[in-house]
Scaffold this motif. Structure first.
Motif, PDB file in Angstrom:
ATOM      1  N   GLU A  63      -5.983  21.718  38.773  1.00  0.00           N
ATOM      2  CA  GLU A  63      -6.801  21.016  39.436  1.00  0.00           C
ATOM      3  C   GLU A  63      -6.538  20.175  40.204  1.00  0.00           C
ATOM      4  N   PRO A  64      -7.727  20.119  40.842  1.00  0.00           N
ATOM      5  CA  PRO A  64      -7.388  19.003  42.226  1.00  0.00           C
ATOM      6  C   PRO A  64      -7.214  17.168  41.984  1.00  0.00           C
ATOM      7  N   SER A  65      -7.012  16.572  41.130  1.00  0.00           N
ATOM      8  CA  SER A  65      -7.203  15.300  40.259  1.00  0.00           C
ATOM      9  C   SER A  65      -5.605  15.719  39.698  1.00  0.00           C
ATOM     10  N   GLY A  66      -4.152  17.077  40.000  1.00  0.00           N
ATOM     11  CA  GLY A  66      -2.920  16.624  39.904  1.00  0.00           C
ATOM     12  C   GLY A  66      -2.519  17.625  38.299  1.00  0.00           C
ATOM     13  N   ARG A  67      -2.965  18.046  37.416  1.00  0.00           N
ATOM     14  CA  ARG A  67      -3.334  18.300  36.589  1.00  0.00           C
ATOM     15  C   ARG A  67      -3.053  20.003  35.769  1.00  0.00           C
ATOM     16  N   LEU A  68      -1.590  20.585  35.362  1.00  0.00           N
ATOM     17  CA  LEU A  68      -1.806  21.833  35.457  1.00  0.00           C
ATOM     18  C   LEU A  68      -1.420  22.581  33.587  1.00  0.00           C
ATOM     19  N   VAL A  69      -1.693  23.286  33.956  1.00  0.00           N
ATOM     20  CA  VAL A  69      -1.560  24.481  32.360  1.00  0.00           C
ATOM     21  C   VAL A  69      -0.422  25.207  32.569  1.00  0.00           C
ATOM     22  N   VAL A  70       0.946  24.701  32.154  1.00  0.00           N
ATOM     23  CA  VAL A  70       2.045  25.507  32.635  1.00  0.00           C
ATOM     24  C   VAL A  70       2.125  26.264  31.378  1.00  0.00           C
ATOM     25  N   THR A  71       2.963  27.590  31.344  1.00  0.00           N
ATOM     26  CA  THR A  71       4.151  28.205  29.839  1.00  0.00           C
ATOM     27  C   THR A  71       5.598  28.845  30.246  1.00  0.00           C
ATOM     28  N   LEU A  72       5.615  28.156  29.542  1.00  0.00           N
ATOM     29  CA  LEU A  72       7.646  28.564  29.600  1.00  0.00           C
ATOM     30  C   LEU A  72       7.974  29.458  28.753  1.00  0.00           C
ATOM     31  N   ASP A  73       8.590  30.637  29.425  1.00  0.00           N
ATOM     32  CA  ASP A  73       9.678  31.572  28.486  1.00  0.00           C
ATOM     33  C   ASP A  73      10.866  31.561  28.343  1.00  0.00           C
ATOM     34  N   SER A  74      11.456  31.758  27.414  1.00  0.00           N
ATOM     35  CA  SER A  74      12.656  31.356  26.678  1.00  0.00           C
ATOM     36  C   SER A  74      12.828  32.177  25.415  1.00  0.00           C
ATOM     37  N   ALA A  75      14.528  32.147  25.108  1.00  0.00           N
ATOM     38  CA  ALA A  75      14.858  33.331  24.485  1.00  0.00           C
ATOM     39  C   ALA A  75      14.229  32.555  22.896  1.00  0.00           C
ATOM     40  N   ASP A  76      14.742  30.953  23.066  1.00  0.00           N
ATOM     41  CA  ASP A  76      14.644  29.576  22.097  1.00  0.00           C
ATOM     42  C   ASP A  76      13.945  28.999  22.114  1.00  0.00           C
ATOM     43  N   VAL A  77      14.432  27.959  20.969  1.00  0.00           N
ATOM     44  CA  VAL A  77      13.401  26.531  21.319  1.00  0.00           C
ATOM     45  C   VAL A  77      14.611  25.791  22.217  1.00  0.00           C
ATOM     46  N   HIS A  78      16.221  25.689  22.004  1.00  0.00           N
ATOM     47  CA  HIS A  78      17.480  25.174  23.469  1.00  0.00           C
ATOM     48  C   HIS A  78      16.766  25.672  24.388  1.00  0.00           C
ATOM     49  N   GLY A  79      16.654  26.971  24.543  1.00  0.00           N
ATOM     50  CA  GLY A  79      16.310  27.035  26.153  1.00  0.00           C
ATOM     51  C   GLY A  79      15.327  26.381  26.560  1.00  0.00           C
ATOM     52  N   ALA A  80      14.304  26.498  25.599  1.00  0.00           N
ATOM     53  CA  ALA A  80      12.821  25.868  26.315  1.00  0.00           C
ATOM     54  C   ALA A  80      12.928  24.453  26.277  1.00  0.00           C
ATOM     55  N   ALA A  81      14.112  24.126  25.820  1.00  0.00           N
ATOM     56  CA  ALA A  81      14.252  22.166  25.748  1.00  0.00           C
ATOM     57  C   ALA A  81      14.872  22.211  27.086  1.00  0.00           C
ATOM     58  N   GLU A  82      15.876  23.004  27.430  1.00  0.00           N
ATOM     59  CA  GLU A  82      16.275  23.110  29.016  1.00  0.00           C
ATOM     60  C   GLU A  82      15.508  23.338  30.132  1.00  0.00           C
TER      61      GLU A  82
END
Length: 86
Positions: free
Chosen positions: A38-57
């Motif tokens: 949205e113009p205010s700068g907020r974004l909804v994003v998803t990240l795909d990873s193999a595991d939670v450690h990858g998600a943290a990285e």
């Protein structure tokens, strides 16, 4: 047989005048997907990873994007190796 996967939901906030630049930078990441901005700068994003450690990285890497004020982890889901289709 597909591998297990972790999907992380992120609420990110970009500087409004740099939203297009931040959106483009996220789009260049093969494991990140912008679902809403949205113009205010907020974004909804998803990240795909193999595991939670990858998600943290990935979240750490996402936070290095110039113009991104914050990126907060909202939810993490680990999907099973096999997902039954309806």
């Amino acid at each position: 047989n597909p591998a297990a996967m972790t999907v992380s939901g992120i609420l990110a906030v970009a500087e409004p005048d740099r939203l297009s630049e931040v959106h483009a930078a996220i789009d260049r990441l093969p494991w990140a997907h912008v679902h809403f901005a949205e113009p205010s700068g907020r974004l909804v994003v998803t990240l795909d990873s193999a595991d939670v450690h990858g998600a943290a990285e990935q979240l750490t890497q996402l936070c290095t994007i110039p113009g991104l004020r914050s990126a907060d982890l909202v939810e993490v889901r680990s999907l099973p190796d096999e997902v039954e289709s309806a």
